[in-house]
Structure formats: structure tokens, C-alpha cells
Design an enzyme around this catalytic site. Structure first.
Site, PDB file in Angstrom:
ATOM      1  N   GLY A 138       0.815  -1.219   0.000  1.00 36.90           N
ATOM      2  CA  GLY A 138       0.000   0.000   0.000  1.00 36.90           C
ATOM      3  C   GLY A 138       0.842   1.260   0.000  1.00 36.90           C
ATOM      4  O   GLY A 138       0.387   2.325   0.442  1.00 36.90           O
ATOM      5  N   THR A 165      -5.676   0.452  13.284  1.00 36.97           N
ATOM      6  CA  THR A 165      -6.333   1.754  13.504  1.00 36.97           C
ATOM      7  C   THR A 165      -7.039   1.783  14.860  1.00 36.97           C
ATOM      8  O   THR A 165      -7.456   0.738  15.380  1.00 36.97           O
ATOM      9  CB  THR A 165      -7.362   1.990  12.377  1.00 36.97           C
ATOM     10  N   ASP A 166      -7.235   2.997  15.383  1.00 30.21           N
ATOM     11  CA  ASP A 166      -8.008   3.147  16.630  1.00 30.21           C
ATOM     12  C   ASP A 166      -9.468   2.725  16.444  1.00 30.21           C
ATOM     13  O   ASP A 166     -10.173   2.449  17.423  1.00 30.21           O
ATOM     14  CB  ASP A 166      -7.922   4.581  17.173  1.00 30.21           C
ATOM     15  N   HIS A 169     -22.304   6.350  12.908  1.00 34.54           N
ATOM     16  CA  HIS A 169     -21.160   7.267  13.059  1.00 34.54           C
ATOM     17  C   HIS A 169     -20.562   7.204  14.465  1.00 34.54           C
ATOM     18  O   HIS A 169     -21.206   7.599  15.442  1.00 34.54           O
ATOM     19  CB  HIS A 169     -21.654   8.687  12.764  1.00 34.54           C
TER      20      HIS A 169
HETATM   21  P1  NAD Z   1      -5.142   4.858   1.459  1.00 35.91           P
HETATM   22  O1  NAD Z   1      -6.522   4.451   1.093  1.00 35.91           O
HETATM   23  O2  NAD Z   1      -4.689   6.249   1.186  1.00 35.91           O
HETATM   24  O3  NAD Z   1      -4.092   3.893   0.732  1.00 35.91           O
HETATM   25  C1  NAD Z   1      -4.275   2.505   0.643  1.00 35.91           C
HETATM   26  C2  NAD Z   1      -3.277   1.956  -0.373  1.00 35.91           C
HETATM   27  O4  NAD Z   1      -3.428   0.525  -0.400  1.00 35.91           O
HETATM   28  C3  NAD Z   1      -3.527   2.464  -1.803  1.00 35.91           C
HETATM   29  O5  NAD Z   1      -2.291   2.808  -2.402  1.00 35.91           O
HETATM   30  C4  NAD Z   1      -4.137   1.259  -2.508  1.00 35.91           C
HETATM   31  O6  NAD Z   1      -3.861   1.209  -3.896  1.00 35.91           O
HETATM   32  C5  NAD Z   1      -3.492   0.108  -1.747  1.00 35.91           C
HETATM   33  N1  NAD Z   1      -4.282  -1.129  -1.808  1.00 35.91           N
HETATM   34  C6  NAD Z   1      -5.614  -1.275  -1.584  1.00 35.91           C
HETATM   35  N2  NAD Z   1      -5.971  -2.565  -1.759  1.00 35.91           N
HETATM   36  C7  NAD Z   1      -4.835  -3.240  -2.067  1.00 35.91           C
HETATM   37  C8  NAD Z   1      -4.540  -4.603  -2.329  1.00 35.91           C
HETATM   38  N3  NAD Z   1      -5.497  -5.544  -2.355  1.00 35.91           N
HETATM   39  N4  NAD Z   1      -3.257  -4.958  -2.574  1.00 35.91           N
HETATM   40  C9  NAD Z   1      -2.262  -4.032  -2.585  1.00 35.91           C
HETATM   41  N5  NAD Z   1      -2.492  -2.727  -2.368  1.00 35.91           N
HETATM   42  C10 NAD Z   1      -3.754  -2.335  -2.092  1.00 35.91           C
HETATM   43  O7  NAD Z   1      -4.985   4.503   2.996  1.00 35.91           O
HETATM   44  P2  NAD Z   1      -4.139   5.225   4.132  1.00 35.91           P
HETATM   45  O8  NAD Z   1      -4.945   6.307   4.722  1.00 35.91           O
HETATM   46  O9  NAD Z   1      -2.770   5.493   3.617  1.00 35.91           O
HETATM   47  O10 NAD Z   1      -4.073   4.056   5.217  1.00 35.91           O
HETATM   48  C11 NAD Z   1      -2.997   3.102   5.206  1.00 35.91           C
HETATM   49  C12 NAD Z   1      -3.189   2.130   6.354  1.00 35.91           C
HETATM   50  O11 NAD Z   1      -3.208   2.842   7.593  1.00 35.91           O
HETATM   51  C13 NAD Z   1      -4.487   1.351   6.299  1.00 35.91           C
HETATM   52  O12 NAD Z   1      -4.221   0.029   6.688  1.00 35.91           O
HETATM   53  C14 NAD Z   1      -5.394   2.054   7.297  1.00 35.91           C
HETATM   54  O13 NAD Z   1      -6.321   1.148   7.852  1.00 35.91           O
HETATM   55  C15 NAD Z   1      -4.380   2.508   8.326  1.00 35.91           C
HETATM   56  N6  NAD Z   1      -4.748   3.711   9.097  1.00 35.91           N
HETATM   57  C16 NAD Z   1      -5.130   4.864   8.447  1.00 35.91           C
HETATM   58  C17 NAD Z   1      -5.432   5.994   9.204  1.00 35.91           C
HETATM   59  C18 NAD Z   1      -5.819   7.299   8.525  1.00 35.91           C
HETATM   60  O14 NAD Z   1      -6.168   8.261   9.224  1.00 35.91           O
HETATM   61  N7  NAD Z   1      -5.756   7.419   7.201  1.00 35.91           N
HETATM   62  C19 NAD Z   1      -5.341   5.956  10.594  1.00 35.91           C
HETATM   63  C20 NAD Z   1      -4.952   4.763  11.218  1.00 35.91           C
HETATM   64  C21 NAD Z   1      -4.633   3.654  10.457  1.00 35.91           C
HETATM   65  P1  TYD Z   2     -12.905  10.606   7.776  1.00 36.93           P
HETATM   66  O1  TYD Z   2     -11.879  11.558   7.261  1.00 36.93           O
HETATM   67  O2  TYD Z   2     -13.731   9.851   6.783  1.00 36.93           O
HETATM   68  O3  TYD Z   2     -12.131   9.617   8.767  1.00 36.93           O
HETATM   69  P2  TYD Z   2     -12.736   8.499   9.807  1.00 36.93           P
HETATM   70  O4  TYD Z   2     -14.128   8.202   9.449  1.00 36.93           O
HETATM   71  O5  TYD Z   2     -11.814   7.347   9.549  1.00 36.93           O
HETATM   72  O6  TYD Z   2     -12.566   9.094  11.159  1.00 36.93           O
HETATM   73  O7  TYD Z   2     -13.898  11.389   8.725  1.00 36.93           O
HETATM   74  C1  TYD Z   2     -13.424  12.108   9.858  1.00 36.93           C
HETATM   75  C2  TYD Z   2     -14.625  12.694  10.566  1.00 36.93           C
HETATM   76  O8  TYD Z   2     -15.217  13.692   9.706  1.00 36.93           O
HETATM   77  C3  TYD Z   2     -15.729  11.682  10.838  1.00 36.93           C
HETATM   78  O9  TYD Z   2     -16.330  12.004  12.088  1.00 36.93           O
HETATM   79  C4  TYD Z   2     -16.715  11.904   9.712  1.00 36.93           C
HETATM   80  C5  TYD Z   2     -16.586  13.379   9.424  1.00 36.93           C
HETATM   81  N1  TYD Z   2     -16.830  13.796   8.027  1.00 36.93           N
HETATM   82  C6  TYD Z   2     -17.726  14.836   7.742  1.00 36.93           C
HETATM   83  O10 TYD Z   2     -18.356  15.426   8.654  1.00 36.93           O
HETATM   84  N2  TYD Z   2     -17.910  15.201   6.443  1.00 36.93           N
HETATM   85  C7  TYD Z   2     -17.258  14.575   5.415  1.00 36.93           C
HETATM   86  O11 TYD Z   2     -17.488  14.923   4.236  1.00 36.93           O
HETATM   87  C8  TYD Z   2     -16.336  13.526   5.719  1.00 36.93           C
HETATM   88  C9  TYD Z   2     -15.586  12.795   4.620  1.00 36.93           C
HETATM   89  C10 TYD Z   2     -16.135  13.170   7.053  1.00 36.93           C
END
Ligand code: NAD
Ligand code: TYD
Length: 346
Positions: free
Chosen positions: A7, A125-126, A276
Site C-alpha cells: 500500500g 487503527t483506533d 457514526h
Molecule cells: P489509502 O486508502 O490512502 O491507501 C491505501 C493503499 O493501499 C492504496 O495505495 C491502494 O492502492 C493500496 N491497496 C488497496 N488494496 C490493495 C490490495 N489488495 N493490494 C495491494 N495494495 C492495495 O490509505 P491510508 O490512509 O494510507 O491508510 C494506510 C493504512 O493505515 C491502512 O491500513 C489504514 O487502515 C491505516 N490507518 C489509516 C489511518 C488514517 O487516518 N488514514 C489511521 C490509522 C490507520
Molecule cells: P474521515 O476523514 O472519513 O475519517 P474516519 O471516518 O476514519 O474518522 O472522517 C473524519 C470525521 O469527519 C468523521 O467524524 C466523519 C466526518 N466527516 C464529515 O463530517 N464530512 C465529510 O465529508 C467527511 C468525509 C467526514
């Protein structure tokens, strides 16, 4: 050290790739990414020709595609970021979430065992802990009570990772982080959606009463924490990662409005997300006490620099909002998951 990052074309994975190539000269990276809508080669464009970096276009949920990635050359560690990551999409359909987040993780665990990979770090993730009331924090020992299909698939993966440790004594570590923000985040998530909508003169859809709370951490602090856990975390352990920055979505909108100089009318309340979660907040004492990690980027600095990044990189996000991007990359790279021989995909 040869690290498989899965990823690594997404938001956090690409930050890890860039950070490792910039800061760890002894690390070579094999980035396995299926290039879903969330994956974007532009996120690592400056590193594409780096001799220490290689991208393989493959899906972690496809064993036949993954096996050559492990068989090619020995791998010292896997960092598994690959996931379907957007809660709202999981509410539409959980199927891709189960395929990648659950099946994909199990396939990676099995291949890592078969090919004797010394350490497997799973990025969780949390959200696996469910939702908090107004008080309290999630600890590593808090029960798993996921509410969305996304969160449930991540919790299932965590259990498979822990089961591998118990059953086979596989060396695994799990990180559970709070909400990330920073550059290169796909503009369907709250902060990049609001910032880019603000630049485009579009409204900000605020779900429900806007009082849902998240604990925000800059993505660079997250990848530093992952590196600390990979190198020094205890085998079989879970490490919470959090920013000590609880903000309601209203507060986020107000902070962004102040930076962008927009009127209150930009905020448009819309119907709430199904199921939510009300509040997430992390107790991250364990990683601080055991590994000395702490967040370094204060919210005020991190959010200002993040907004500036989106202001300066319209060429990055505008195509993502039009759909032209998907079509372009489909033509360029084929359908996601297309197998390519490791040597042919540099
Ligand atoms: P993202 O959606 O931006 O990126 C996901 C990546 O995984 C993409 O590049 C996609 O092409 C790749 N991918 C999806 N399915 C795949 C598969 N089957 N095989 C190979 N590659 C694949 O996600 P992100 O926000 O960068 O999150 C990355 C990780 O961190 C995830 O596991 C997510 O659960 C975790 N995480 C994210 C957050 C956040 O706030 N974004 C917080 C805590 C944990
Ligand atoms: P999001 O960025 O989708 O992250 P997560 O659901 O993983 O926490 O959303 C963050 C917070 O913002 C969540 O409480 C949902 C809210 N939200 C909105 O109010 N409007 C939006 O358009 C989106 C995408 C999220």
C-alpha cells in the site's frame, strides 16, 4: 535491510516510502500496491528511479501475484499498509474491505512465514476499539468493538495477526493509530476534502451535528512511530499511536475556515453517517514509555503546512476529484492487481 511496504502508493504508505528513502540509507524498499482508486504513483514520483526503490503492481489478496514478490529476494520485514480505508465506502459495500483487509492480511502472514521474513508489522487503527463517550481513552487492552464494516475488517485482520503469533510464534507487531492528516491524503477524507472544496469554492458537508471527535496526528509522526515499533517493539505486542489532539469536526472546520479566510456559510450540515462513531481518543503511553516516541508536529503548525501543501499542489488533487485520474492510470498501468514480474515493474 530490504523492506516490503504494502500500500505504498497510498497516503500513509507513500509517506513511509519517502521518509525511509530520505532518512534510512541502508533500507531498500519493495512497494507492493494494487493501485486502487486510492493508490497514486505521483505520491512517490520523485523516487521512482531510485535504485533502492521498486514498485510491484499486485494485490495482497491474490496469493499467485504475491508469491513471486516474496520469492524474488529475501525480505527482512513487511509493513502492511495496504487496505481499503474509507468508512463511507465500506458502508456502501464491505466486500472489497474483507477481500483486502482480511484475506490480504492472511495471505501476507502465510507468505511471510513460508519465506522466513523475520518481522511482520501490521498497520491497524483506533477504529477497531469502537466509540468512546465524552471521557476515557483507548488502551491496547481495550476490547475490540468495531462498528463500521471498515473497522470490523481491520479488527478481523488484527486477530489473524495475533493468532499467527500465538500459533506459529511468528514475529509480529501491530500499530493502532488515530486519524492522520498531511500531504497526499486522498480528497475524500475530511481534511483534504474540506481544504480542496474551500479552494474550489465548494461547500463543506458536515455530518450530523458535527460534534464527533477524532484524535489527529500528522502523518510524518505516524511513520516515525512505525519505524520505532518495527525496530524496537516487542514481538507479539500492540502499540497505540495518538496525537493528544482531540478535535470535533466543527473545530476542524473552524480552524480551516480561519486559515483559508472563508465565511461560516461554507459549512453545510448534511445527514449523519450511518453508525457514526462519536469519539476516538488514544492512550499512547506505552509507545512513549517503551520506545521513547512522541508526536513532534503541533496541530497549529501541521494543519497550516498541510493547507499550504494543498494550495501549492492543485496539480496533484484536481485530477483526483474529476475521475480523469482513474482513466489515465487504467490506460497507463492496466487494471488494478495486474501481475508484473518484479524485475519488469521498476
Ligand atoms: P489509502 O486508502 O490512502 O491507501 C491505501 C493503499 O493501499 C492504496 O495505495 C491502494 O492502492 C493500496 N491497496 C488497496 N488494496 C490493495 C490490495 N489488495 N493490494 C495491494 N495494495 C492495495 O490509505 P491510508 O490512509 O494510507 O491508510 C494506510 C493504512 O493505515 C491502512 O491500513 C489504514 O487502515 C491505516 N490507518 C489509516 C489511518 C488514517 O487516518 N488514514 C489511521 C490509522 C490507520
Ligand atoms: P474521515 O476523514 O472519513 O475519517 P474516519 O471516518 O476514519 O474518522 O472522517 C473524519 C470525521 O469527519 C468523521 O467524524 C466523519 C466526518 N466527516 C464529515 O463530517 N464530512 C465529510 O465529508 C467527511 C468525509 C467526514
Amino acid at each position: 535491510m530490504r523492506i516490503m511496504v504494502t500500500g505504498g502508493l497510498g497516503f500513509i504508505g507513500s509517506q513511509m516510502v519517502r521518509w525511509l528513502l530520505d532518512n534510512e540509507p541502508d533500507v531498500d524498499i519493495i512497494n507492493v500496491d494494487a493501485l486502487t482508486y486510492a493508490g497514486n504513483p505521483a505520491n512517490v514520483a520523485d523516487y521512482a528511479d531510485n535504485s533502492r526503490y521498486q514498485w510491484i503492481h499486485a494485490s495482497i489478496a491474490d496469493r499467485a501475484q504475491m508469491e513471486p514478490c516474496f520469492a524474488d529476494k529475501p525480505i527482512d520485514a513487511v509493513i502492511n499498509f495496504a487496505a481499503e480505508s474509507h468508512v463511507d465506502r465500506s458502508i456502501q459495500s464491505g466486500v472489497p474491505f474483507v477481500a483486502t483487509n482480511v484475506l490480504g492480511t492472511q495471505i501476507l502472514l502465510e507468505l511471510a512465514r513460508t519465506y522466513h521474513v523475520p518481522r511482520f508489522l501490521h498497520v491497524s487503527t483506533d477504529e477497531v476499539y469502537g466509540s468512546l463517550g465524552p471521557n476515557g481513552l483507548f488502551r491496547e487492552t481495550s476490547p475490540l468493538q468495531p462498528n463500521s464494516p471498515y473497522a470490523a475488517s481491520k479488527a478481523a485482520a488484527d486477530l489473524l495477526v495475533l493468532a499467527a503469533a500465538r500459533t506459529y510464534q511468528q514475529d509480529v507487531v501491530i500499530t493502532r493509530c488515530s486519524n492522520n492528516y498531511g500531504p497526499y491524503q486522498f480528497p475524500e477524507k475530511l481534511i483534504p476534502l474540506f481544504v480542496t472544496n474551500g479552494i474550489e469554492g465548494q461547500p463543506w458537508p458536515l455530518y450530523g451535528d458535527g460534534r464527533n471527535v477524532r484524535d489527529w496526528l500528522h502523518v510524518e509522526d505516524h511513520v516515525r512511530a512505525i519505524w520505532a515499533v518495527l525496530n524496537s517493539g516487542k514481538s507479539g505486542q500492540i502499540y497505540n499511536i495518538g496525537g493528544h489532539t482531540e478535535k470535533s469536526n466543527w473545530e476542524i472546520a473552524e480552524d480551516l475556515r480561519a486559515i483559508l479566510g472563508l465565511p461560516a456559510s461554507v459549512i453545510v450540515p448534511v445527514p449523519d453517517r450511518l453508525g457514526h462513531d462519536r469519539r476516538y481518543a488514544m492512550d499512547a503511553q506505552k509507545i512513549t514509555k517503551e520506545l521513547g516516541w512522541e508526536p513532534r508536529i503541533a496541530w497549529e503548525d501541521g494543519i497550516a503546512s498541510t493547507v499550504a501543501w494543498y494550495q501549492q499542489h492543485e496539480d496533484w488533487w484536481r485530477p483526483l476529484k474529476t475521475g480523469a485520474y482513474r482513466e489515465y492510470y487504467r490506460q497507463q498501468y492496466g487494471e488494478s492487481g495486474t501481475t508484473r514480474a518484479p524485475s519488469a515493474s521498476r
